[in-house]
Design a protein around this motif. Structure first.
Motif, mmCIF file in Angstrom:
data_model
loop_
_atom_site.group_PDB
_atom_site.id
_atom_site.type_symbol
_atom_site.label_atom_id
_atom_site.label_comp_id
_atom_site.label_asym_id
_atom_site.label_seq_id
_atom_site.Cartn_x
_atom_site.Cartn_y
_atom_site.Cartn_z
ATOM 1 N N ALA A 164 0.820 -1.202 0.000
ATOM 2 C CA ALA A 164 0.000 0.000 0.000
ATOM 3 C C ALA A 164 0.859 1.260 0.000
ATOM 4 C CB ALA A 164 -0.941 -0.004 1.199
ATOM 5 N N THR A 165 1.931 1.249 0.793
ATOM 6 C CA THR A 165 2.845 2.400 0.812
ATOM 7 C C THR A 165 3.496 2.590 -0.547
ATOM 8 O OG1 THR A 165 3.317 2.153 3.168
ATOM 9 C CG2 THR A 165 4.940 3.351 1.857
ATOM 10 N N LEU A 166 3.968 1.495 -1.135
ATOM 11 C CA LEU A 166 4.613 1.586 -2.437
ATOM 12 C C LEU A 166 3.646 2.123 -3.485
ATOM 13 C CD1 LEU A 166 7.037 1.085 -4.275
ATOM 14 C CD2 LEU A 166 6.242 -1.270 -4.568
ATOM 15 N N GLU A 167 2.439 1.617 -3.503
ATOM 16 C CA GLU A 167 1.456 2.072 -4.494
ATOM 17 C C GLU A 167 1.135 3.548 -4.318
ATOM 18 O OE1 GLU A 167 -1.780 -0.630 -4.011
ATOM 19 O OE2 GLU A 167 -0.895 -2.152 -5.342
ATOM 20 N N ALA A 168 1.037 4.002 -3.073
ATOM 21 C CA ALA A 168 0.774 5.417 -2.814
ATOM 22 C C ALA A 168 1.927 6.292 -3.294
ATOM 23 C CB ALA A 168 0.517 5.643 -1.327
ATOM 24 N N LEU A 169 3.146 5.837 -3.077
ATOM 25 C CA LEU A 169 4.320 6.588 -3.530
ATOM 26 C C LEU A 169 4.385 6.633 -5.052
ATOM 27 C CD1 LEU A 169 6.869 5.164 -0.958
ATOM 28 C CD2 LEU A 169 6.312 7.597 -1.214
ATOM 29 N N LEU A 170 4.109 5.510 -5.694
ATOM 30 C CA LEU A 170 4.125 5.477 -7.155
ATOM 31 C C LEU A 170 3.047 6.391 -7.718
ATOM 32 C CD1 LEU A 170 4.661 1.642 -7.794
ATOM 33 C CD2 LEU A 170 6.363 3.475 -7.931
ATOM 34 N N ALA A 171 1.877 6.391 -7.099
ATOM 35 C CA ALA A 171 0.787 7.264 -7.553
ATOM 36 C C ALA A 171 1.148 8.735 -7.391
ATOM 37 C CB ALA A 171 -0.482 6.942 -6.778
ATOM 38 N N ALA A 172 1.996 9.026 -6.415
ATOM 39 C CA ALA A 172 2.422 10.412 -6.168
ATOM 40 C C ALA A 172 3.579 10.832 -7.067
ATOM 41 C CB ALA A 172 2.813 10.584 -4.709
ATOM 42 N N GLY A 173 4.085 9.893 -7.884
ATOM 43 C CA GLY A 173 5.099 10.259 -8.869
ATOM 44 C C GLY A 173 6.480 9.684 -8.654
ATOM 45 N N ALA A 174 6.660 8.856 -7.640
ATOM 46 C CA ALA A 174 7.983 8.263 -7.399
ATOM 47 C C ALA A 174 8.256 7.121 -8.377
ATOM 48 C CB ALA A 174 8.082 7.764 -5.975
ATOM 49 N N SER A 175 9.541 6.781 -8.498
ATOM 50 C CA SER A 175 9.973 5.650 -9.315
ATOM 51 C C SER A 175 10.588 4.594 -8.417
ATOM 52 C CB SER A 175 11.018 6.094 -10.354
ATOM 53 O OG SER A 175 10.469 7.046 -11.248
ATOM 54 N N PHE A 176 10.149 3.353 -8.600
ATOM 55 C CA PHE A 176 10.703 2.237 -7.838
ATOM 56 C C PHE A 176 11.876 1.660 -8.621
ATOM 57 C CE2 PHE A 176 10.063 -2.326 -6.210
ATOM 58 C CZ PHE A 176 10.879 -2.094 -5.109
ATOM 59 N N VAL A 177 13.068 1.741 -8.030
ATOM 60 C CA VAL A 177 14.284 1.276 -8.705
ATOM 61 C C VAL A 177 14.552 -0.164 -8.270
ATOM 62 C CG1 VAL A 177 16.723 1.692 -9.116
ATOM 63 C CG2 VAL A 177 15.187 3.631 -8.696
ATOM 64 N N GLU A 178 14.289 -1.103 -9.156
ATOM 65 C CA GLU A 178 14.578 -2.511 -8.882
ATOM 66 C C GLU A 178 16.090 -2.727 -9.013
ATOM 67 O OE1 GLU A 178 12.682 -4.917 -7.924
ATOM 68 O OE2 GLU A 178 10.618 -4.557 -8.577
ATOM 69 N N THR A 179 16.703 -3.307 -8.009
ATOM 70 C CA THR A 179 18.153 -3.502 -8.010
ATOM 71 C C THR A 179 18.496 -4.978 -7.892
ATOM 72 O OG1 THR A 179 18.197 -3.102 -5.615
ATOM 73 C CG2 THR A 179 18.684 -1.223 -7.062
ATOM 74 N N GLN A 180 19.650 -5.321 -8.447
ATOM 75 C CA GLN A 180 20.160 -6.684 -8.382
ATOM 76 C C GLN A 180 21.616 -6.650 -7.929
ATOM 77 O OE1 GLN A 180 18.406 -9.483 -8.970
ATOM 78 N NE2 GLN A 180 16.537 -8.361 -9.517
ATOM 79 N N VAL A 181 21.962 -7.552 -7.027
ATOM 80 C CA VAL A 181 23.359 -7.651 -6.611
ATOM 81 C C VAL A 181 24.218 -7.940 -7.835
ATOM 82 C CG1 VAL A 181 25.018 -8.994 -5.262
ATOM 83 C CG2 VAL A 181 22.791 -8.399 -4.282
ATOM 84 N N GLY A 182 25.313 -7.200 -7.968
ATOM 85 C CA GLY A 182 26.197 -7.359 -9.110
ATOM 86 C C GLY A 182 25.920 -6.400 -10.245
ATOM 87 N N GLU A 183 24.812 -5.641 -10.139
ATOM 88 C CA GLU A 183 24.465 -4.673 -11.173
ATOM 89 C C GLU A 183 24.356 -3.281 -10.558
ATOM 90 O OE1 GLU A 183 20.922 -5.838 -13.210
ATOM 91 O OE2 GLU A 183 21.670 -7.840 -13.684
ATOM 92 N N VAL A 184 25.186 -2.355 -11.017
ATOM 93 C CA VAL A 184 25.163 -0.981 -10.520
ATOM 94 C C VAL A 184 23.969 -0.252 -11.131
ATOM 95 C CG1 VAL A 184 26.397 1.209 -10.470
ATOM 96 C CG2 VAL A 184 27.651 -0.939 -10.177
ATOM 97 N N ALA A 185 23.224 0.456 -10.303
ATOM 98 C CA ALA A 185 22.075 1.232 -10.775
ATOM 99 C C ALA A 185 22.434 2.712 -10.787
ATOM 100 C CB ALA A 185 20.874 0.993 -9.865
ATOM 101 N N GLN A 186 22.035 3.399 -11.833
ATOM 102 C CA GLN A 186 22.277 4.841 -11.943
ATOM 103 C C GLN A 186 20.962 5.538 -12.250
ATOM 104 O OE1 GLN A 186 25.604 4.785 -14.873
ATOM 105 N NE2 GLN A 186 26.833 5.655 -13.210
ATOM 106 N N PHE A 187 20.654 6.542 -11.468
ATOM 107 C CA PHE A 187 19.435 7.328 -11.677
ATOM 108 C C PHE A 187 19.642 8.686 -11.023
ATOM 109 C CE2 PHE A 187 19.073 4.543 -8.040
ATOM 110 C CZ PHE A 187 18.695 5.394 -7.014
ATOM 111 N N GLY A 188 19.080 9.725 -11.646
ATOM 112 C CA GLY A 188 19.301 11.065 -11.136
ATOM 113 C C GLY A 188 20.784 11.319 -10.976
ATOM 114 N N LYS A 189 21.198 11.814 -9.814
ATOM 115 C CA LYS A 189 22.619 12.054 -9.555
ATOM 116 C C LYS A 189 23.275 10.895 -8.816
ATOM 117 C CE LYS A 189 21.784 14.582 -5.204
ATOM 118 N NZ LYS A 189 22.018 15.858 -4.474
ATOM 119 N N TYR A 190 22.540 9.800 -8.631
ATOM 120 C CA TYR A 190 23.005 8.724 -7.767
ATOM 121 C C TYR A 190 23.546 7.523 -8.538
ATOM 122 C CZ TYR A 190 20.352 11.397 -4.370
ATOM 123 O OH TYR A 190 19.871 12.414 -3.590
#
Length: 224
Positions: free
Chosen positions: A73-99
């Motif tokens: 429910a929290t995740l769905e509310a955040l997504l509805a408010a405009g957030a992006s859920f970044v799915e991560t995997q060990v061994g794979e570097v994720a880059q988004f925004g300045k991070y």
């Protein structure tokens, strides 16, 4: 980089304990007011108490799917408010925004990820809900050094001989890991404190102060 601890408790801090002295919400943190680590059930209330809204969150990371760290429910509310859920995997570097985020495998009863988070200037290690850091984590921290801030699990307090030490830290373990990591990390903090295994926040802060370890509390914000 700023980190705001929205919650600092382990799973035994239930909503019915809200009136208890020293109440801690389930552990979650907000980096720079926009990057949320763990969309647990207490996040909406914690954001509101911090004067923030769901719409302030732009990115979401999740360490694992245990119910105190992940709530649909929290995740769905955040997504509805405009957030992006970044799915991560060990061994794979994720880059988004300045991070740039490096997911690392943690030592827990289920698959859990810890994160090295860099904004190009500062680096945060967030390593909650697990026992001794695995060797790969130590190597990653050493390679990223100097790491500006390391958040370590402190679920079990000064409890010795408890079987949960195979998936959570006690404070003896925290102190040992801090001594090894000190050449590579500038500052240390503990979070994810269990209700059952800790005394007051003031007592815990006094215990950790001689070791140069900060004790997070709900609403604690620091710049790194």
């Amino acid at each position: 980089m700023k980190i705001l601890f929205l919650g600092t408790g382990a799973a035994d801090w239930k909503s019915e304990h809200r009136e208890d002295s020293g109440y801690r919400r389930y552990s979650s943190a907000l980096v720079d007011g926009t990057l949320l680590i763990d969309p647990g059930p207490h996040v909406p209330e914690a954001l509101e108490r911090a004067g923030l809204s769901l719409g302030d969150v732009k990115y979401i990371l999740n360490t694992h799917r245990h119910g105190d760290h992940y709530n649909k429910a929290t995740l769905e509310a955040l997504l509805a408010a405009g957030a992006s859920f970044v799915e991560t995997q060990v061994g794979e570097v994720a880059q988004f925004g300045k991070y740039t985020v490096t997911p690392l495998r943690g030592n827990h009863s289920v698959e859990v990820q810890h994160f090295l988070i860099s904004d190009g200037e500062r680096t945060l290690f967030y390593g909650l809900d697990a026992a001794w850091l695995l060797y790969g984590e130590f190597q990653a921290i050493k390679a990223a050094a100097p790491v500006d801030y390391a958040v370590l699990d402190a679920t079990l307090g000064f409890i010795d001989g408890d079987y949960r030490a195979f998936e959570h830290n006690n404070l003896y373990m925290v102190l040992q890991q801090k001594s090894v990591l000190a050449p590579h990390v500038k500052r240390f903090c503990i979070s994810h404190m269990a209700r059952k295994f800790h005394l007051t926040h003031e007592w815990l802060t006094a215990q950790m102060a001689p070791h140069g370890i900060e004790v997070a509390f709900d609403g604690y914000e620091t710049e790194i």
